[in-house]
Design an enzyme around this catalytic site. Structure first.
Site: not given
Ligand code: PLP
Length: 347
Positions: A35, A244
């Protein structure tokens, strides 16, 4: 060139996938979560590398991400969509051959009406209260859902990066209760859950962050390296300030390098006080505030010549170190990595 260089080590990525795959028994399928554009690293290259390493099932957040992945990988792999089937998603789900993880009665009805016979999975809530059907809802829908042959039933752990947390066993028990004897493949664990041990592995695992080299997969090989070009150097005398707000004041005659990257490239301002840029093994402290496009660094102690670039992400200063420095998590460092970087992939 004044463009920072982000190097993504696909070999390290696939070796992390293999290590997580071998953490579970051979009967457990290891998927891959890609994702948010492959956690910011580029879903096309990341997806192809993982598919070549043996991943057959991928997970994305929303259908648009699924389409991008489908274009990269072709028709074979199963692509599961965590957000399920929302109004307006039907064409995309059908066209890209995606498998939505249905989260509610509304989504289930929408899916079976709009796309009868089209693959789907079910997401259950085992206590995190974020996505998925509640136990009561599942009780009521289970028979209807099972009659349509879901390909996967999943849930997600809220505290898997804390092995001693009682929530883990609680969610495992809840998930087992909701899925026992259904004869459908089940998935509970992301990276953290894989590391909790075999009882958490179920039939399919869903590692994300561990693939990309992040905590809690301590044995991971770092996947990203980031090198920032030095645009200019200058000498300052004691009492002069840098950046800054005049927050840094030279205590000694100092050499300051200005490098090309800043918070617009995902280098959070909050990390400035504890963060270094590396010239080989020499750690040069960031001084003053991080600007939108520029960072100032004290390179006074560099004995050798001034290099062309300084390294922000490397084997020593990993995404998790930067995350600690900024008061956040590795996931946020990775997914914030900027669009301006020149990206190169090594295999
Ligand atoms: C993001 C996500 C994962 C992967 O999780 P990690 O901690 O990055 O391994 C797996 N399942 C769901 C439902 C997620 O949202």
């Amino acid at each position: 060139m004044s463009t920072a260089r982000l190097t993504i080590d696909l070999d390290a990525l696939t070796s992390n996938w293999r290590m997580l795959d071998s953490a579970s028994s051979e009967t457990v399928e290891t998927g891959a979560v890609v994702k948010a554009n492959g956690y910011g690293l580029g879903v096309e290259r990341v997806g192809k590398a993982l598919a070549a390493a043996g991943a057959r099932r991928f997970f994305v957040a929303v259908p648009e991400e699924g389409l991008a992945l489908r274009r990269a990988l072709g028709p074979a792999p199963e692509i599961n969509v965590f957000a399920g089937h929302m109004p307006g998603d039907t064409d995309l789900i059908a066209q890209a051959g995606l498998t939505p993880m249905l989260n509610s009665i509304d989504q289930l009805l929408r899916h079976v009406e709009a796309l009868p016979g089209h693959a789907f999975g079910v997401q259950l809530d085992s206590g995190m209260n974020r996505l998925g059907m509640e136990p009561g809802e599942w009780d009521a829908l289970r028979d209807i859902a099972l009659a349509q042959n879901p390909t996967l039933i999943m849930s997600h752990l809220a505290c898997a990066d804390e092995p001693g947390h009682p929530m883990n066993a609680h969610q495992l028990a809840m998930f087992r209760e909701m899925t026992q004897g259904l004869g459908v493949p089940c998935s509970l664990s992301a990276t953290g859950g894989i590391l909790l041990g075999p009882e958490y592995h179920c039939d399919v695992t869903r590692p994300g962050i561990g693939l990309y080299g992040g905590f809690p997969f301590e044995e991971a090989t770092p996947v990203v390296h980031l090198d920032l070009p030095i645009i200019q150097t200058r000498d300052v005398i004691p009492g002069e300030t840098v950046g800054y707000g005049n927050t840094w004041v030279a205590q000694r005659p100092s050499v300051i390098a200005t490098v090309a990257a800043g918070y617009a490239d995902g280098i959070h301002r909050a990390m400035a006080p504890n963060t270094y840029l590396y010239a080989g093994n020499v750690a040069c402290p960031v001084v003053g505030r991080i600007s939108m496009d520029l960072i100032t660094v004290d390179i006074t102690d560099l004995a050798e010549e001034v290099p062309e670039t300084l390294s922000l992400l490397n084997e020593v200063q990993t995404v998790d170190v930067l995350a600690d420095n900024a008061g956040t998590i590795g996931y946020e460092i990775l997914t914030a990595l900027g669009n301006r970087y020149k990206r190169s992939y090594v295999e």
